[in-house]
Design a protein around this motif. Structure first.
Motif: not given
Length: 252
Positions: A198-208
Motif C-alpha cells: 500500500k506504500v513505497d518506502t524511502v530511507t535516509d542515512p540520518a534515520f540510522a
C-alpha cells in the motif's frame, strides 16, 4: 476471546472467585480474568499476536488492549485510566509515569522511514525532499515518540519539515498516506512493513542515528500483579521476541 479497548479502557482487571493468578480455574468452578494492556500504536500487529499467545497459555484470561500514541496513553494512565501493563514507543513517556511503572525494561527498538504512495509519484529520495513545494507531508505530533524522533532528525540534518498536519499516532500518519490525503509521511519501519504494497518506502542515512527504544512495565494499579508480570515476561521472552523480530523490530 480478546477484546480491543478504545483509547481509554472502560473496565479494569476483573477477578472472579475461583480464578488462579495465572488465569486458570479451580476444580469445579468457572472464572474469567481480563488483563488491560496499554500499548503504543506501532505495536498493534505484534501485541495482538502476543495477546493471542498469552490467552492460549492462560485459560480463562482475556487480554484487552488500548492502542494509541504513547504520550496519550501515559496521560490517561496518570489520570486514572485502568491499565495493568504499559508498553511505550519511547522511554520518555514511560518515565512520565514515575513510580506508577514497576521495573520498566526495554524489549524492542525501531527506526524511522518515509512512506509514499505506491510508485513514489513525487520522486522523494531523501528526508529533505519532504519540503518540496508539491509534496504534502504528514508527521507525528512532537509529544509522541515518532514525532520526537522526527524532530531529532530535523536537528541532525538541518532540514525542517513543513508538515500539512501533525498526527496523534503513527498509525494516523500511515492512514493519511494510504488514503491519498498526503503524499508522504514519516513513520516507523515496522508500520511501513505492516501495510505492505500500500506504500513505497524511502530511507535516509540520518534515520540510522535515531533509534527509539520501547520499554514495557507492569503498573502499580494492576489488579493482578503476577498476571501482568507474566504478560511482560512473554513479551520479553523467546516467543514475544520472535513475533517482534518478524515484524521488523530491532533487538533491545
Amino acid at each position: 476471546m480478546r477484546r480491543l479497548a478504545g483509547a481509554v479502557a472502560t473496565a479494569g482487571l476483573l477477578l472472579v472467585a475461583g480464578c488462579s493468578p495465572s488465569g486458570g480455574t479451580d476444580t469445579g468452578s468457572t472464572a474469567s480474568t481480563t488483563l488491560d494492556v496499554s500499548a503504543a500504536a506501532s505495536l498493534k500487529k505484534t501485541f495482538t499476536a502476543i495477546a493471542d499467545e498469552f490467552e492460549r497459555q492462560h485459560e480463562g484470561v482475556t487480554v484487552r488492549i488500548s492502542f494509541d500514541g504513547s504520550s496519550t496513553l501515559a496521560n490517561q494512565i496518570q489520570q486514572g485510566a485502568p491499565a495493568d501493563v504499559f508498553a511505550s514507543a519511547d522511554e520518555k513517556n514511560m518515565d512520565k509515569l514515575g513510580d506508577l511503572a514497576v521495573g520498566p525494561a526495554v524489549f524492542a527498538t525501531n527506526t524511522l522511514v518515509i512512506v509514499t504512495a505506491p510508485g513514489n509519484p513525487r520522486g522523494i529520495t531523501s528526508f529533505a525532499d519532504l519540503n518540496k513545494p508539491d509534496v504534502t507531508t504528514v508527521i507525528c505530533q512532537s509529544a509522541q515518540p515518532c514525532g520526537a524522533a522526527t524532530e531529532t532528525v530535523e536537528r541532525n540534518t538541518g532540514a525542517t519539515v513543513d508538515a500539512a498536519s501533525e498526527e496523534q499516532s503513527v498509525s494516523a500518519v500511515v492512514t493519511k498516506v494510504t488514503t491519498g490525503q498526503a503524499d508522504a509521511g514519516v513513520v516507523y519501519v515496522t508500520d511501513a512493513r505492516g501495510v505492505g504494497d500500500k506504500v513505497d518506502t524511502v530511507t535516509d542515512p540520518a534515520f540510522a542515528a535515531v533509534v527509539n527504544s520501547y520499554p514495557i512495565a507492569t503498573l502499580t494499579g494492576a489488579r493482578d500483579a503476577e498476571l501482568a508480570s507474566q504478560f511482560v515476561d512473554l513479551v520479553r521472552g523467546a516467543d514475544g521476541q520472535r513475533i517482534l523480530r518478524d515484524a521488523g523490530f530491532g533487538a533491545p
